[in-house]
Structure formats: C-alpha cells, structure tokens
Design a protein around this motif. Structure first.
Motif, PDB file in Angstrom:
ATOM      1  N   TRP A 180      47.131   7.701  32.703  1.00  0.00           N
ATOM      2  CA  TRP A 180      48.506   8.103  33.047  1.00  0.00           C
ATOM      3  C   TRP A 180      48.765   7.793  34.508  1.00  0.00           C
ATOM      4  CZ3 TRP A 180      50.104  13.654  34.551  1.00  0.00           C
ATOM      5  CH2 TRP A 180      51.483  13.726  34.724  1.00  0.00           C
ATOM      6  N   PHE A 181      49.857   7.087  34.754  1.00  0.00           N
ATOM      7  CA  PHE A 181      50.213   6.677  36.108  1.00  0.00           C
ATOM      8  C   PHE A 181      51.215   7.642  36.722  1.00  0.00           C
ATOM      9  CE2 PHE A 181      48.631   2.857  34.166  1.00  0.00           C
ATOM     10  CZ  PHE A 181      47.923   2.229  35.179  1.00  0.00           C
ATOM     11  N   GLY A 182      51.261   7.670  38.065  1.00  0.00           N
ATOM     12  CA  GLY A 182      52.203   8.522  38.772  1.00  0.00           C
ATOM     13  C   GLY A 182      52.328   8.104  40.214  1.00  0.00           C
ATOM     14  N   GLY A 183      52.648   9.054  41.066  1.00  0.00           N
ATOM     15  CA  GLY A 183      52.886   8.745  42.469  1.00  0.00           C
ATOM     16  C   GLY A 183      54.295   8.229  42.680  1.00  0.00           C
ATOM     17  N   ARG A 184      54.713   8.131  43.949  1.00  0.00           N
ATOM     18  CA  ARG A 184      56.067   7.689  44.251  1.00  0.00           C
ATOM     19  C   ARG A 184      56.352   6.294  43.735  1.00  0.00           C
ATOM     20  NH1 ARG A 184      57.990   9.692  50.260  1.00  0.00           N
ATOM     21  NH2 ARG A 184      58.029  11.933  49.783  1.00  0.00           N
ATOM     22  N   ASP A 185      55.366   5.409  43.845  1.00  0.00           N
ATOM     23  CA  ASP A 185      55.580   4.039  43.388  1.00  0.00           C
ATOM     24  C   ASP A 185      55.158   3.841  41.940  1.00  0.00           C
ATOM     25  OD1 ASP A 185      52.860   4.221  43.608  1.00  0.00           O
ATOM     26  OD2 ASP A 185      52.612   2.506  44.954  1.00  0.00           O
ATOM     27  N   GLY A 186      54.669   4.906  41.286  1.00  0.00           N
ATOM     28  CA  GLY A 186      54.267   4.811  39.894  1.00  0.00           C
ATOM     29  C   GLY A 186      53.007   4.025  39.663  1.00  0.00           C
ATOM     30  N   PRO A 230      53.059   4.924  31.415  1.00  0.00           N
ATOM     31  CA  PRO A 230      53.741   4.813  32.709  1.00  0.00           C
ATOM     32  C   PRO A 230      54.278   6.161  33.167  1.00  0.00           C
ATOM     33  CG  PRO A 230      55.130   3.951  30.949  1.00  0.00           C
ATOM     34  CD  PRO A 230      53.787   4.248  30.330  1.00  0.00           C
ATOM     35  N   ALA A 231      54.471   6.287  34.474  1.00  0.00           N
ATOM     36  CA  ALA A 231      54.970   7.546  35.024  1.00  0.00           C
ATOM     37  C   ALA A 231      56.360   7.858  34.497  1.00  0.00           C
ATOM     38  CB  ALA A 231      54.989   7.472  36.554  1.00  0.00           C
ATOM     39  N   ARG A 232      57.209   6.830  34.433  1.00  0.00           N
ATOM     40  CA  ARG A 232      58.574   6.989  33.930  1.00  0.00           C
ATOM     41  C   ARG A 232      58.953   5.757  33.122  1.00  0.00           C
ATOM     42  NH1 ARG A 232      62.074   8.341  39.105  1.00  0.00           N
ATOM     43  NH2 ARG A 232      60.554   6.969  40.089  1.00  0.00           N
TER      44      ARG A 232
END
Length: 549
Positions: free
Chosen positions: A23-29, A246-248
C-alpha cells in the motif's frame, strides 16, 4: 470466495515471505506505507475472522461496508467472508432517502466504516460535508454493531471496535466449513426508493469471478498488479503476485498513480481513470511508461479512448473488458481488435472460457417489421449470459424465497460474428421506431463517429403525438463544442452542414435522421457513464419539431 481463501492459505505455506499486498502513501503517493506477506495476510484474515465470531458475528450477518481499498479494509472484507458473513456495499453519497431504502432492504447487523466518514456524517465535519453537497447519512446513529477503520475521530459511536485492534491476542480459525451458496456480497446497482435493486453474489460465484479475471490478466507468480480494483487485485494475489494498492485513485492523484503504475505487470481502470492518467502523461511530454497490460472496464470502453491510450502508452497492451455487476467479466478484446472492427459496432470480444452466450430475437414490433441485420447476416437480439460468475439473484427476489438466477438478460442488443465475438449494437430500450422501421442506434453511431470533425455522435428518437418518433442525430465537435455561452444544441453550424452532406454515404436510408444538431457535449448518466439519451431528448425536442397526429 472460500476458493480464494484456500488459495491464500496455500500461498502462505509455499511462499510465506513473498509480498502479497503493498500500500502506497505519503504526499507524493510514492512511499510504501505498509506491506503484508502472504503469511501476514493469511494470518490476519484468520485472526480477524475469529475475533468477529467472538464479538458476535453470526453466519449470514450482513455488514455495511464503507472502507476504501487498503490492507486494513482488505483484511476485514476477507475476514467477514471467512466468518460466514456478507459484505454489503452501499454508496454513502446517494440521497438520504435512497440510502435509507437500501439500508432497509439489506437489513445489516454491522457497519464497517472509516472514522473519517463517521466524523463527516455526524461529527464536526458534517457542516463541511454539507457545504460540498454531501448529504451523508448519520452513520453513528445506525442501529447496528460498529467497526471503524483508522484512528478514532469525534463522531465514532461509543462501543465501536477499531478494525486494526480486532485480532490482538486472538488465535484460532474464523469458521468451520463454508456454505458456498450463502450470500457473500451485496452490491446496490440501481433502483428507486420504493424498489432498490441489489445484486447478490455467493462464495461460489465470487470464486468464479476471480478465476475469470485470471484469464483476463494472464496473471502469474511474482507479477505486480497496480490497481485500486479488488477484482484484479485479489486474482493477482491468488496467482502468487503482489497487489499494489495506490494511495488514491488516478482521478484524485494522477501524478502519483502514473509513477506507481509505471513498469507494473498489470492494472485495471475504469474509463474515467484512464482519461485522468493519460491527461497527466500527455502534459509531461516525451515518452511515457505504463504497465505491461492495462485492462479497462466497468463502463463502455470507446475506440477513441483506446486509440489515445495506444498513442500515449504504445508499450502497453490495452484490453477492453465487458461484463455487468450481475456477471463479471464476460468477454474481453484488445485495442487492435476493437479498433479494426469499430465501423461494425461495439466489439466487446470473445466470451471467456465458461461463459455461455445466447442471442434472443427481440419481440415482434407493430407491423411485424424485423430489426436490421448487419452485412454478415448475423441475427441481432438481446444478449443473454450464463457462467460461473453469474449472480445468485437480486436481493429482493432471494429474500422473498424465489429461485436463484439461471441467466442474466443484459438489456444489450448484440450479435455474434463468424468468429464467435460479441458485437453490441445498442440497448433494447435505445431502439427508435419510425414508421415501420426499427432503428438500432448502436449499429450506426460507430460509423457517424468516424466522420471528419466529429468527436461523438448519438442518435435519439423524439416521441410524436401519433406514437411515431423523429430521429435526431446529435454530434459534438473535435477539440471544442459549441462556443461558451451558446445554447446546448444548435442547428445550421458548419459541423452540422458537413455531417449532413455525408450521411447518405454512411447510413442506410431507413436510418437517415430527420434533424442534425451540434451539442456542447453529450451528457452521461449512471455508474456506467453511458450517454443520457433521455436528457438529450429533452435538449433536442425544441428543435426537432413535432408531426401533427
């Protein structure tokens, strides 16, 4: 779905340390927020299922589910099924009246909801949500047992259990032998407040769905599937690959998604997400890298979208997937094949192994005139499908004790060509009757979209007092529509004159329109984002005129 859970347990034994979910995240994904190995995933599902049973979840309990794809949500969804419960997906963004009607039809005993949704529907963020047009139901007041995902926020009801803590200190298995024909998944697709329409799948039909999707993606061990769509992600895991979440969505964070999907083995997107992805890739300029295979579905996949996809991502194999919530997937074709057949109708491809196809002739119309036939003489009729992923039925029917579904009447008009490929030519309700001629718009719209300067073309029938219909062709211009501030539709524009001059060369005489208009755009409707023909009729009626009875 027990088929999947058994397969997951086997993968956990064979390759326990391989990554199943990422699972990805962070501001830049781009940052990896969480990874679960096959052993981790299988163990958490079993422990969470056991915890749900200990908390009182009984076989057949329905769980209202409003958690986005992420490891915590995936684990809970699978654990509910492992424990013998059923997952009920209901769109919280529907009107309060429709939400209430669907809730009454589903009769859930549990709700699994993100903490943010509780806060937005009953806590301090409620006013903000309403200011943005979201009339969310008050989740915290639902008369059910509550589970929440994420960190606690104001609005989460007292006594709600946090999903991430459910399995703490719990051991053992979640259930005994599974009932493969019990309700496992409920998805509301349409309907009114008086008659909500919900599709029901069982563990058996969900297992059939996963097997069919494995055919679509040719999934193998070690591959990366980068998507937020569970019906590609879970088959990838079952095949021994990694489901990258993806994060979003691409529409919410297209740059992040473009980075994540680059170099992946496969992805599955809906058409609107494809457009968002291609927009950001084209804006970058230069060569772009995508996944090896990109499957597009859950809504009509147009040749124009696939042509653009091939141009922006020439190294990607583009697939168009056809199916319905009632039976998914059913057929698949690739971009080359679909584009080559664009002038003959909407090619959706060859039925997947195990899918049965029947073409039922349409009911006889007044006057006894048959519907049109394409040049190869193949019969046109309603497409009827069967197969291992066929729904058990509609919720209201099953709850009333009616027998399970044995087929799905799609409502699509179709034919099969000499190679057995399915070609859609319209919807049964899209048929236009003028005089003694039945006009199927889907037979002719692909040809009209090929005319110079035309971006989209839709044929609609405007009812007349005598029961006849006037045929109106609505076109939009490439690059731009009618000038800003103008009427939605206009006659006599340069595009209208150009199209009118060419109609005799592309349409049968019986299908020539009475009126041609240019529109600012073609309105779309429903989850499938198909042309809203009813609204178009409203737009064009003032210029179409009427014939006195």
């Amino acid at each position: 779905m027990s088929h999947f859970l058994d397969g997951l347990a086997q993968r956990a034994r064979e390759t326990p340390s391989a990554v199943a979910l990422r699972w990805f995240g962070g501001r830049d994904g781009a940052r990896v927020r969480e990874e679960l190995t096959f052993a981790d995933l299988a163990g958490r599902v079993e422990r969470t299922a056991a915890a749900l049973r200990a908390q009182g979840l009984e076989r057949g309990d329905r769980v209202l589910f409003s958690i986005r794809p992420r490891p915590e949500g995936v684990v809970l969804c699978l654990a509910v099924l492992r424990a013998g419960g059923a997952v009920v997906f209901v769109d919280p963004g529907s009107t309060p009246e429709l939400f209430a009607a669907r809730l009454a039809a589903a009769r859930p005993r549990w709700a699994a909801t993100e903490a943010l949704l509780y806060a937005a529907s009953s806590g301090p963020l409620r006013r903000v949500a309403r200011s943005r047009g979201l009339l969310l139901p008050d989740y915290g007041r639902l008369p059910v047992r509550h589970l929440y995902s994420g960190s606690w926020l104001p609005g989460v009801p007292r006594g709600a259990r946090r999903v991430a803590r459910l399995a703490d200190g719990v051991a053992g298995t979640g259930s005994g032998d599974a009932d493969l024909d019990a309700v496992a998944l409920v998805v509301f697709t349409s309907g009114t407040t008086s008659d909500p329409k919900a599709v029901v799948h069982t563990a058996r039909t969900l297992g059939g769905m996963l097997d069919l999707f494995r055919q679509v993606g040719d999934l193998r061990p070690g591959q990366r599937a980068h998507t937020d769509q569970m019906f590609l992600g879970l088959p990838a895991v079952l095949a021994g690959g990694t489901w990258e979440i993806p994060a979003r969505t691409p529409r919410d964070a297209p740059e992040a998604f473009a980075r994540g999907v680059a170099g992946a083995d496969s992805s599955f997107l809906v058409p609107a997400d494809v457009t968002a992805l291609l927009d950001v890739l084209e804006a970058r300029g230069g060569a772009a890298v995508g996944p090896a295979v990109l499957a597009v579905g859950a809504a009509p996949v147009t040749p124009a979208l696939l042509a653009r996809g091939r141009r922006v991502l020439p190294g990607t194999r583009w697939l168009a997937v056809y199916g319905a919530t009632e039976i998914l997937p059913a057929a698949v074709t690739d971009a080359d094949e679909k584009l080559a057949a664009a002038a003959e109708g909407d090619l959706v491809g060859r039925p997947l192994d195990g899918i049965g196809v029947r073409i039922d002739p349409p009911a006889a119309e007044p006057g006894g005139e048959p519907g049109p036939e394409p040049g190869d003489g193949a019969a046109v009729g309603e497409l009827v499908l069967t197969g291992p992923s066929l729904m058990a039925g509609y919720l209201a029917d099953l709850d009333a004790g009616r027998p399970p579904a044995t087929e799905h009447r799609t409502g699509d008009l179709a034919r099969q060509d000499a190679a057995g490929r399915i070609v859609l030519v319209g919807r049964t309700r899209d048929m236009i009757i003028r005089g003694t001629v039945n006009i199927y718009p889907g037979l002719f719209e692909p040809r009209l979209r090929e005319l110079p300067g035309v971006a989209d073309a839709v044929l609609v029938g405007v009812p007349q007092p005598d029961g006849d219909e006037r045929v109106v062709l609505v076109v939009t211009a490439e690059g731009r529509g009618v000038a800003d501030g103008a009427e939605r539709v206009r006659t006599g524009t340069p595009l209208v004159r150009s199209v009118t001059e060419r109609l005799a060369g592309v349409l049968d005489h019986g299908a020539l329109p009475d009126v041609v208009v240019e529109a600012t755009h073609v309105p779309l409707a429903g989850r499938s984002r198909k042309p809203d023909r009813r609204l178009l009729v409203d737009w064009v009626t003032p210029v179409a005129g009427t014939v006195r009875a």
